[in-house]
Write an enzyme that holds these catalytic residues in place. Structure first.
Site, mmCIF file in Angstrom:
data_model
loop_
_atom_site.group_PDB
_atom_site.id
_atom_site.type_symbol
_atom_site.label_atom_id
_atom_site.label_comp_id
_atom_site.label_asym_id
_atom_site.label_seq_id
_atom_site.Cartn_x
_atom_site.Cartn_y
_atom_site.Cartn_z
ATOM 1 N N THR A 195 0.735 -1.421 0.170
ATOM 2 C CA THR A 195 0.096 0.216 -0.406
ATOM 3 C C THR A 195 0.380 1.411 0.175
ATOM 4 O O THR A 195 2.286 1.097 0.295
ATOM 5 C CB THR A 195 -0.651 0.492 1.056
ATOM 6 O OG1 THR A 195 -2.352 -0.575 1.308
ATOM 7 C CG2 THR A 195 -1.430 1.231 1.519
ATOM 8 N N ARG A 225 -13.680 -8.391 -0.565
ATOM 9 C CA ARG A 225 -13.605 -7.899 1.138
ATOM 10 C C ARG A 225 -12.818 -6.174 0.705
ATOM 11 O O ARG A 225 -12.336 -5.887 0.116
ATOM 12 C CB ARG A 225 -11.942 -8.559 0.771
ATOM 13 C CG ARG A 225 -10.901 -8.309 2.234
ATOM 14 C CD ARG A 225 -10.118 -7.559 1.935
ATOM 15 N NE ARG A 225 -9.235 -7.059 3.093
ATOM 16 C CZ ARG A 225 -7.788 -6.373 3.371
ATOM 17 N NH1 ARG A 225 -7.342 -5.416 2.176
ATOM 18 N NH2 ARG A 225 -6.767 -6.750 4.150
ATOM 19 N N GLY A 233 -10.256 -3.551 2.709
ATOM 20 C CA GLY A 233 -9.116 -3.314 4.015
ATOM 21 C C GLY A 233 -8.991 -2.138 4.698
ATOM 22 O O GLY A 233 -10.321 -1.280 4.747
ATOM 23 N N ASP A 234 -8.498 -2.112 5.338
ATOM 24 C CA ASP A 234 -8.318 -0.812 6.324
ATOM 25 C C ASP A 234 -8.129 0.603 5.486
ATOM 26 O O ASP A 234 -8.183 2.144 6.352
ATOM 27 C CB ASP A 234 -7.202 -0.849 7.145
ATOM 28 C CG ASP A 234 -5.909 -1.091 6.839
ATOM 29 O OD1 ASP A 234 -6.098 -1.998 5.860
ATOM 30 O OD2 ASP A 234 -4.735 0.232 7.308
ATOM 31 N N THR A 236 0.289 1.303 6.627
ATOM 32 C CA THR A 236 0.203 -0.545 6.208
ATOM 33 C C THR A 236 0.226 -1.849 6.480
ATOM 34 O O THR A 236 1.669 -1.529 7.265
ATOM 35 C CB THR A 236 1.393 -0.173 4.963
ATOM 36 O OG1 THR A 236 1.150 -1.616 4.218
ATOM 37 C CG2 THR A 236 2.279 0.069 5.678
ATOM 38 N N GLY A 237 -0.142 -2.278 6.413
ATOM 39 C CA GLY A 237 0.275 -4.252 6.694
ATOM 40 C C GLY A 237 -1.724 -4.997 7.183
ATOM 41 O O GLY A 237 -2.402 -4.731 5.649
ATOM 42 N N GLY A 261 -5.042 -5.828 6.885
ATOM 43 C CA GLY A 261 -5.517 -4.705 7.102
ATOM 44 C C GLY A 261 -7.041 -4.823 8.311
ATOM 45 O O GLY A 261 -7.868 -4.111 9.494
HETATM 46 N N1 ASP Z 1 -4.025 -2.188 4.342
HETATM 47 C C1 ASP Z 1 -3.818 -2.903 3.196
HETATM 48 C C2 ASP Z 1 -5.066 -3.703 2.911
HETATM 49 O O1 ASP Z 1 -5.217 -4.373 3.265
HETATM 50 C C3 ASP Z 1 -2.619 -4.017 2.721
HETATM 51 C C4 ASP Z 1 -1.374 -3.204 2.565
HETATM 52 O O2 ASP Z 1 -0.604 -2.004 3.441
HETATM 53 O O3 ASP Z 1 -0.630 -3.356 1.180
HETATM 54 O O4 ASP Z 1 -5.834 -3.667 2.860
#
Ligand code: ASP
Length: 318
Positions: free
Chosen positions: A180, A208, A210-211, A230-231, A233
């Protein structure tokens, strides 16, 4: 923290932070790609900072920096976004203005070249905060936001990652590739802003989300603090991570470092999650915590020089 009276604000030295995702793994990265990634991060920093130096707003700076990273094929956002289980791309993005708490977000779009620009259009030109799927595409068409064929987002690397994820899924294993992108900025008037853009997680299913596009989870800004995460989510959603960090700063008067450490490096891993974040305070102090091998990250401030890092053992630039 700046006062809510704009007249009383003092001139602040602008700062811009960017990230291109946590979860980067050393063995996945050859020297040419690493150089290219560092160049893109530096370009994003320079472009956003030029706007800030010319008196532009924090919102302008985060949008411009994220567009550079969305257009690069190395990050999981825009061109280079990961594939869903069914072999599509579904893009999410959000933007937030800390001075006014205005925000815009979009989720699950398949044709929008720069999702962050559509999120900004939602914030500025619609009565809503978050649009998803077909409705978001229709709004993009209406607003003249650039659209592309879905193949525009395809890259070889992401296709291979999907195949790997499908194989690992059969064995019950998972591989994380968090790529991200995001930016947080402080402008000369002391206003903070945050923006995040993503393809989500490889092999995601069932629409889906995410965050990243959820205000308060992957993206948040108020008068005291701005964060882009980022992580994994699901864990950022469950902890309302970006809001949690910014409220620790705004209401509990923790430093951005303490607040980010407590949420990103303690609470999320304790629940079984992982990732990182960029966090910026109204005093220009920043934190870039992560609990993965590396995180693509960078900072530019008063010296106008982009400082970029990837690995944990590089220290800085936070
Ligand atoms: N946070 C993002 C998600 O879960 C993924 C990412 O950080 O690459 O959609």
């Amino acid at each position: 923290m700046p006062t809510s009276n704009p007249e009383a604000r003092t001139r602040t030295s602008p700062v811009l932070l960017v990230h291109g995702g946590a979860g980067v793994i050393r063995r996945d990265m050859d020297a040419d790609t690493e150089r290219a990634v560092r160049d893109e991060l530096a370009d994003a920093l320079r472009g956003g900072h030029a706007l800030l130096a010319a008196g532009g707003s924090a919102i302008d700076a985060v949008a411009a920096a994220v567009v550079v990273l969305e257009d690069a094929p190395y990050f999981n956002a825009g061109r280079g976004a990961v594939f869903t289980h069914d072999g599509h791309h579904e893009l999410d993005a959000a933007i937030m203005d800390g001075a006014t708490l205005r925000a815009g977000a979009i989720a699950g779009v398949r044709h929008v070249r720069n999702p962050v620009l559509l999120a900004r259009a939602v914030m500025e030109r619609s009565p809503h905060v978050m649009l998803a799927g077909e409705g978001a595409e229709a709004f993009a068409r209406e607003q003249g936001v650039a659209r592309v064929d879905p193949e525009y987002f395809d890259t070889e690397t992401r296709w291979r990652q999907l195949q790997e994820a499908l194989r690992n899924g059969e064995k019950g294993e998972r591989v994380d590739h968090f790529g991200t992108v995001g930016a947080v900025a402080l402008d000369a008037q002391g206003r903070l802003a945050a923006a995040t853009s993503t393809g989500g997680m490889t092999d995601k299913r069932w629409g889906r989300i995410g965050d990243s596009p959820v205000i308060g989870a992957g993206t948040y800004a108020n008068m005291a603090c701005a964060m882009s995460g980022t992580g994994w989510g699901e864990f950022y959603l469950r902890t309302a991570a970006a809001h949690a960090v910014c409220m620790r700063v705004a209401a509990m008067h923790q430093s951005v470092g303490e607040a980010a450490q407590a949420v990103i490096n303690e609470k999320i891993p304790a629940l079984g999650g992982s990732g990182g974040a960029i966090v910026l305070g109204a005093d220009g102090v920043c934190a870039m915590p992560f609990n993965t091998d590396g995180m693509f990250r960078g900072r530019i401030g008063a010296d106008g020089v982009p400082h970029v890092a990837i690995w944990a053992d590089e220290g800085g630039p936070g």
